[in-house]
Design an enzyme around this catalytic site. Structure first.
Site, PDB file in Angstrom:
ATOM      1  N   SER A  23       0.827  -1.209   0.000  1.00 32.61           N
ATOM      2  CA  SER A  23       0.000   0.000   0.000  1.00 32.61           C
ATOM      3  C   SER A  23       0.864   1.263   0.000  1.00 32.61           C
ATOM      4  O   SER A  23       0.594   2.212  -0.734  1.00 32.61           O
ATOM      5  CB  SER A  23      -0.900   0.026   1.237  1.00 32.61           C
ATOM      6  OG  SER A  23      -1.845  -1.007   1.179  1.00 32.61           O
ATOM      7  N   ASP A 314      -7.407  -7.304   4.672  1.00 33.37           N
ATOM      8  CA  ASP A 314      -6.508  -8.190   3.913  1.00 33.37           C
ATOM      9  C   ASP A 314      -6.057  -9.405   4.721  1.00 33.37           C
ATOM     10  O   ASP A 314      -5.526 -10.362   4.161  1.00 33.37           O
ATOM     11  CB  ASP A 314      -5.274  -7.410   3.436  1.00 33.37           C
ATOM     12  CG  ASP A 314      -5.656  -6.403   2.358  1.00 33.37           C
ATOM     13  OD1 ASP A 314      -6.695  -6.596   1.701  1.00 33.37           O
ATOM     14  OD2 ASP A 314      -4.908  -5.424   2.187  1.00 33.37           O
ATOM     15  N   ARG A 345     -13.403 -14.070  -1.878  1.00 34.25           N
ATOM     16  CA  ARG A 345     -12.557 -14.682  -0.839  1.00 34.25           C
ATOM     17  C   ARG A 345     -13.345 -15.487   0.190  1.00 34.25           C
ATOM     18  O   ARG A 345     -12.771 -16.353   0.839  1.00 34.25           O
ATOM     19  CB  ARG A 345     -11.699 -13.606  -0.156  1.00 34.25           C
ATOM     20  CG  ARG A 345     -10.574 -13.146  -1.046  1.00 34.25           C
ATOM     21  CD  ARG A 345      -9.641 -12.167  -0.376  1.00 34.25           C
ATOM     22  NE  ARG A 345      -8.486 -11.956  -1.252  1.00 34.25           N
ATOM     23  CZ  ARG A 345      -7.640 -10.942  -1.171  1.00 34.25           C
ATOM     24  NH1 ARG A 345      -7.810 -10.028  -0.231  1.00 34.25           N
ATOM     25  NH2 ARG A 345      -6.628 -10.847  -2.001  1.00 34.25           N
TER      26      ARG A 345
END
Ligand code: S3P
Length: 433
Positions: A23, A314, A345
């Protein structure tokens, strides 16, 4: 593409410094391009996603040199980008596409940005909507998907509350706000990662933050500088989890990014019994950086819901995959956002864990993974569907299974952590070729 076989067992032992945070690397590169003069970024992420950002910036006329983790960017200033001659390709990187969309919205030219099959399936309305409100003309494919054709220009400042907590969306608006006709405001119900705000300030922008309200003043003079990217905490989490799973393991991770908007996962793990310590902590380039030590332990298990979801977005696949190793299992709610990441996911982690014998219940917004009482995992054939975090989460779970696990298309880990398999084997004392 290559498959990988994971033999279970052994123990994790040693110390390591991991590659730079994904990031933060994206943001330093983008802001470096918009700054005046040279920006030198040390420990730039080896993640393929961050290379995609550099490639896009090169096609926007920015000169970039990259060698041994150091990236040098010849910044051209806020008005220095050039119309690209070809379609920009963000490949698998949602951050690249969404954050650059904000920059492109402020340019006096039309450009198109696309991505791979996975990225072209992901929702883009969340950035299209506010950027249109600011005055950009954006054409998209059916269902507000990429490719996005962005006709930029003079932008209006807006006061915007994103309907879904998203650091990518916040960042896109803040980048567009650099080109606004007044102060642009983003209001957040949950504070998402604030690397953009911190980085913009480091480069000289005027960003005000107060209780979930972020304001950016337009047309700052951004000045190129030297920065070092901390190691990636989200990547570190896979090794922390491996250490927790394998008996007698202990690991020290150096110079990990511990920004409070990212580090909630450490608090959560500690709260369910993980022996995690942070023996040192310092501020560097506006970010908190520290060492993390962790030892093997059996975790209690727990539930993640509400604001915790955005705070640990995440890490959720890895936390779910820890479920079978906990006393009470792991449960995740309010996480429908996981369905529109690099893969769905919730489904991919549930299917992978079930293939390994875990008992998993899937909900529209999460899942429940039963704890140790449901029995030990067994090795299986796994298809991570090209999703790097699913491949790594299941590979870590495989370390604690009975029998070998084969991960199909394992190269996808390169999206965030190309060295993943080698690092795990090195820390387990296993020779790799
Ligand atoms: C990121 C923000 C998160 C995260 C992604 C990286 C960022 O996405 O899942 O991996 O760098 O801003 P959202 O902001 O869309 O939740």
């Amino acid at each position: 593409m290559g498959k990988r076989t994971i033999a279970p067992g052994g123990k994790i032992e040693g110390e390591i410094e991991l590659p730079g945070d994904k990031s933060i690397s994206h943001r330093y590169a983008i802001i470096g391009a918009l700054a005046e003069g040279t920006t030198e970024i040390s420990n730039y992420a080896s993640a393929a996603d961050c290379q995609s950002t550099l490639e896009c910036l090169r096609h926007l006329g920015i000169e970039i040199e990259s060698a041994k983790g150091v990236v040098r960017i010849a910044g051209e200033g806020l008005d220095g980008l050039k119309q690209p001659r070809r379609t920009l390709d963000a490949e698998n990187s949602g951050s690249t596409m969404r954050m650059l969309a904000g920059v492109l919205a402020g340019q006096p030219f039309t450009s198109t940005i696309t991505g791979d099959d996975s990225l072209r399936r992901r929702p883009m309305r969340r950035v299209i909507e506010p950027l249109r409100q600011m005055g950009a003309e954006i054409k998209s494919s059916e269902g507000d998907r990429a490719p996005l054709e962005i006709r930029g220009g003079k932008l209006h400042a807006i006061d915007y509350t994103p309907p879904i907590p998203s650091a990518q969306v916040k960042s896109a608006i803040l980048f567009a706000g650099l080109y606004g006709d007044g102060v642009t405001t983003v209001r957040e119900s949950v504070c998402t990662r604030d690397h953009t705000e911190l980085a913009l300030r480091e480069f000289g922008a005027n960003v005000e933050v107060s209780r979930g309200v972020v304001r950016i003043h337009p047309r700052p003079k951004l000045v190129g500088r030297k920065l070092t990217v901390p190691s990636d905490l989200s990547t570190a989490m896979f090794l922390v989890a491996a250490t927790l799973i394998l008996p007698e393991s202990s690991l020290m991770l150096h110079n990990v990014g511990l920004n409070p908007t990212r580090a909630k996962v450490l608090d959560f793990l500690t709260s369910i019994g993980a022996p995690i310590r942070v023996p040192s902590l310092q501020a560097r380039d506006g970010e908190l950086v520290g060492n993390i030590s962790v030892r093997h332990a059996t975790l209690e298990g727990g539930t993640i819901a509400g604001a915790q979801v955005a705070e640990m977005i995440d890490e959720l696949p890895m936390l779910a995959a820890l479920g079978p190793f906990t006393e009470k299992g792991m449960e995740i709610h309010d996480a429908q956002e996981l369905r529109v990441k690099e893969s769905d996911r919730i489904r991919t982690i549930a299917e992978g864990l079930r293939a390994m014998g875990a008992r998993v219940e899937e909900f529209p917004d999460g899942l429940r993974v039963e704890g140790r009482s449901a029995g030990k995992l067994r090795g299986a054939k796994i298809d991570p569907e090209g999703d790097h975090r699913i491949a790594m989460a299941l590979a870590v779970a495989a370390l604690g299974a009975e029998g070998d696990t084969v991960i199909r298309d394992a190269d996808c880990v390169g999206v965030s952590f190309p060295q993943f398999f080698e690092v795990v084997e090195r820390l387990r004392g296993v020779e790799t070729r």
